[in-house]
Scaffold this active site. Structure first.
Site, PDB file in Angstrom:
ATOM      1  CG  ASP A 193      -1.684   1.156   1.373  1.00  0.00           C
ATOM      2  OD1 ASP A 193      -2.705   1.459   0.571  1.00  0.00           O
ATOM      3  OD2 ASP A 193      -1.662   2.288   2.282  1.00  0.00           O
ATOM      4  CD  GLU A 230      -2.045   2.300  -3.824  1.00  0.00           C
ATOM      5  OE1 GLU A 230      -3.201   2.763  -4.189  1.00  0.00           O
ATOM      6  OE2 GLU A 230      -1.221   2.771  -2.979  1.00  0.00           O
TER       7      GLU A 230
HETATM    8  C1  LM2 Z   1      -3.882   3.613  -0.339  1.00  0.00           C
HETATM    9  N1  LM2 Z   1      -3.029   3.425  -1.104  1.00  0.00           N
HETATM   10  O1  LM2 Z   1      -2.048   4.212  -1.284  1.00  0.00           O
HETATM   11  C2  LM2 Z   1      -5.236   3.005  -0.293  1.00  0.00           C
HETATM   12  O2  LM2 Z   1      -5.483   2.186  -1.396  1.00  0.00           O
HETATM   13  C3  LM2 Z   1      -6.458   3.799   0.159  1.00  0.00           C
HETATM   14  O3  LM2 Z   1      -7.432   3.016   0.191  1.00  0.00           O
HETATM   15  C4  LM2 Z   1      -6.000   4.730   1.584  1.00  0.00           C
HETATM   16  O4  LM2 Z   1      -6.758   5.689   1.747  1.00  0.00           O
HETATM   17  C5  LM2 Z   1      -4.409   5.066   1.504  1.00  0.00           C
HETATM   18  N2  LM2 Z   1      -3.494   4.617   0.685  1.00  0.00           N
HETATM   19  C6  LM2 Z   1      -3.954   5.084   2.919  1.00  0.00           C
HETATM   20  O5  LM2 Z   1      -3.367   3.716   3.143  1.00  0.00           O
HETATM   21  C7  LM2 Z   1      -8.109   5.309   2.263  1.00  0.00           C
HETATM   22  C8  LM2 Z   1      -9.060   6.459   1.921  1.00  0.00           C
HETATM   23  C9  LM2 Z   1      -8.603   7.746   2.636  1.00  0.00           C
HETATM   24  C10 LM2 Z   1      -8.675   7.629   4.223  1.00  0.00           C
HETATM   25  C11 LM2 Z   1      -7.404   6.635   4.588  1.00  0.00           C
HETATM   26  C12 LM2 Z   1      -7.117   6.420   5.934  1.00  0.00           C
HETATM   27  O6  LM2 Z   1      -9.314   6.708   0.639  1.00  0.00           O
HETATM   28  O7  LM2 Z   1      -9.827   8.609   2.476  1.00  0.00           O
HETATM   29  O8  LM2 Z   1      -8.295   8.719   4.899  1.00  0.00           O
HETATM   30  O9  LM2 Z   1      -7.876   5.275   3.748  1.00  0.00           O
HETATM   31  O10 LM2 Z   1      -8.327   5.815   6.424  1.00  0.00           O
HETATM   32  C13 LM2 Z   1      -9.389   8.868   5.980  1.00  0.00           C
HETATM   33  C14 LM2 Z   1     -10.273  10.277   5.818  1.00  0.00           C
HETATM   34  C15 LM2 Z   1      -9.351  11.488   5.916  1.00  0.00           C
HETATM   35  C16 LM2 Z   1      -8.364  11.528   6.868  1.00  0.00           C
HETATM   36  C17 LM2 Z   1      -7.366  10.289   7.053  1.00  0.00           C
HETATM   37  C18 LM2 Z   1      -6.636  10.538   8.203  1.00  0.00           C
HETATM   38  O11 LM2 Z   1     -11.036  10.200   4.660  1.00  0.00           O
HETATM   39  O12 LM2 Z   1     -10.127  12.659   5.645  1.00  0.00           O
HETATM   40  O13 LM2 Z   1      -7.509  12.714   6.620  1.00  0.00           O
HETATM   41  O14 LM2 Z   1      -8.231   9.092   7.131  1.00  0.00           O
HETATM   42  O15 LM2 Z   1      -7.439  10.204   9.463  1.00  0.00           O
HETATM   43  C19 LM2 Z   1      -7.500  13.664   7.775  1.00  0.00           C
END
Ligand code: LM2
Ligand code: CA
Length: 484
Positions: A193, A230
């Site tokens: 990741d 990735e």
């Molecule tokens: C990835 N690849 O590089 C994953 O495929 C992706 O699904 C992950 O993001 C990302 N990297 C981090 O591993 C997802 C999602 C984000 C989410 C993160 C963390 O797309 O939206 O972020 O997981 O859970 C969320 C909130 C965001 C916040 C963050 C930190 O949406 O607003 O930022 O958590 O708490 C302040």
């Protein structure tokens, strides 16, 4: 690190997104093993932050709080049982490894296994990690960093997620303890990741210290884990996927983007005649290929207009092309239904994931889509296995959106994505006989439940495919389940 070490004759993996370990073990035995699937990408097995304030979104699993193997998918015992049961039926397990970062800062601080964290002090006692294990001073990646500043993309935080310093030997060792434990349990490899957010030379050190795959699980001695990193590279950024291909395989995001365009008729299928590196894609052996993944199917990650289960006719066309064409190492997506792009998997009021149910027609219920159980998709997995390394030959197109080709003398496929009917005698490269189309049906005893196609002694067959048919393709092959 570029060999998936599939059991012999298998070619394709599926991402069982947010599935529970017990359900995956059962799915290996009752469906994936018998139907020739090569492997499964599982959701991150390590403990993550529980995020009730957002109603348990799917993305909480991308916020690690420790490397203990306890998540909503199950515990360590269940995980290792799953790996053993799947390996026993020839299906490999690949782990989504979140090693770039830990959690963001939240007002909740308890993990799926009960571990806690102290965000103000960068303290993750269940690893343990402390402030010295993270990149410092702390900074957050901005959109423009991707164009100018590789060091910021790698050393600052990805959406506020605490950024580990993989240059530290201590951090490397914690990551390695986690990954090597999984290898000992019998996993065959890893999705890395956020690889773009780590330095290639640090990743190389980590990969080189991974153990060989466990021979007690049927891997050859000396086998290295399959690693696909990735890296989203749609062109024009300061960091290129070419920095990562010398290390291991890479997720090829341009693949699904281009095929999604073509199968939505934003490009003609005839141009796919030279599909592969001539389209700017990675070398075939370097590419983990897919149409949609868990991010871009819901507008996360990169690239718009990706086909998903929601546009099923075009999606099945794109998947069939992916599986029929020899390029790359394909991965299927298996989803839960969603409208809210943040919503987590089907769950009860306690937050436990609820299992898919299996209907009489093989499809799933209870909120699970199970694309991998769609007849048109799992039959194409068998098509790819049957085609083996057979070369792509006898390409035919009508100058528009009707195309056809052979794979060696094992398999033949034709697509009609035009608004008019196809009525054409084509070379199938197959021995004379009557074959069941594996898209509209299958063989059942000595008859076909869908269409049948008669191949003459010259290998040619009349292919009539109307533009208003349920699916846009027909496919036949020499496997026992296609030939009468
Ligand atoms: C990835 N690849 O590089 C994953 O495929 C992706 O699904 C992950 O993001 C990302 N990297 C981090 O591993 C997802 C999602 C984000 C989410 C993160 C963390 O797309 O939206 O972020 O997981 O859970 C969320 C909130 C965001 C916040 C963050 C930190 O949406 O607003 O930022 O958590 O708490 C302040
Ligand atoms: Ca980083």
């Amino acid at each position: 690190y570029k060999n998936p070490h599939y059991a012999s004759g298998r070619t394709t993996m599926v991402h069982l997104f947010e599935w529970k370990w017990d359900d995956i073990a059962a799915e290996c035995e009752r469906f994936l093993g018998p139907r020739g699937f090569g492997g499964i990408q599982v959701s991150p097995p390590n403990e993550n932050l529980v995020i009730w304030s957002r109603n348990r979104p799917w993305w909480e699993r991308y916020q690690p709080i420790s490397y203990r193997l306890v998540t909503r998918s199950g515990n360590e015992n269940q995980f290792s049982n799953m790996v053993r049961r799947c390996n026993n039926v020839g299906v490999r397990i690949y782990v989504d490894a979140i090693i770039n970062h830990m959690t963001g800062t939240w007002n909740e601080n308890v993990g799926t296994g009960g571990s806690t964290a102290n965000f103000e002090n960068w303290h993750y006692p269940a690893v343990p990690y402390g402030r010295n294990d993270f990149n410092w001073p702390h900074c957050v990646i901005t959109g423009s960093d991707y164009n100018c500043c590789p060091d910021r993309v790698r050393n600052c935080e990805l959406s506020g997620l605490k950024d580990l310093n993989q240059g530290s030997d201590y951090v490397r060792q914690q990551i390695l303890n986690y990954m090597n434990r999984l290898i000992d349990m019998g996993v065959a490899g890893f999705r890395i990741d956020a690889a773009k957010h780590m330095w290639p030379h640090d990743l190389r050190v980590i990969y080189d210290r991974l153990r060989n795959l466990n021979t007690a699980h049927g891997f050859p001695s000396g086998a290295r884990p399959y690693i696909y990193q990735e890296v989203i590279d749609l062109g024009g950024e300061a960091i290129s996927r070419n920095e990562y291909t010398p290390l291991a395989a890479v997720t090829e995001f341009r693949f699904g983007l281009e095929l999604s365009q073509a199968f939505q008729r934003r490009n003609q299928l005839r141009w796919l005649v030279n599909w592969g590196p001539q389209w700017g894609l990675l070398a075939s052996g370097d590419a983990l290929t897919f149409i949609d993944n868990h991010d871009n199917q819901r507008g996360h990650g990169a690239g718009g207009n990706i086909l998903t289960y929601k546009q099923s006719r075009q999606y099945k066309g794109a998947i069939a092309f992916m599986l029929a064409h020899p390029y790359g190492y394909p991965q299927l997506m298996s989803s839960f239904a969603f409208t809210d792009t943040e919503a987590g998997p089907p769950m009860n009021s306690r937050g436990d994931i609820t299992s898919p149910t299996i209907n009489a027609d093989n499809s799933c219920g209870n909120g699970w889509i199970c694309e991998h159980r769609w007849r048109q998709i799992h039959n194409m997995v068998v098509f790819r296995n049957t085609a083996g390394n057979g070369a792509l030959t006898n390409w035919w197109d009508n100058g528009s959106n009707q195309i056809a080709f052979c794979r060696g003398n094992q398999a033949f496929i034709a697509f009609n994505n035009d608004a008019w009917d196809m009525d054409q005698t084509l070379q199938t490269c197959l021995p004379a006989g009557t074959y069941c189309d594996i898209i509209s049906g299958a063989r059942s005893g000595n008859r076909c439940t869908g269409k049948s196609i008669v191949v003459g002694s010259d290998g040619r067959a009349l292919i009539i495919h109307r533009s208003n048919e349920y699916d846009m393709m027909v496919a036949i092959h020499r496997g026992a389940d296609s030939r009468l």
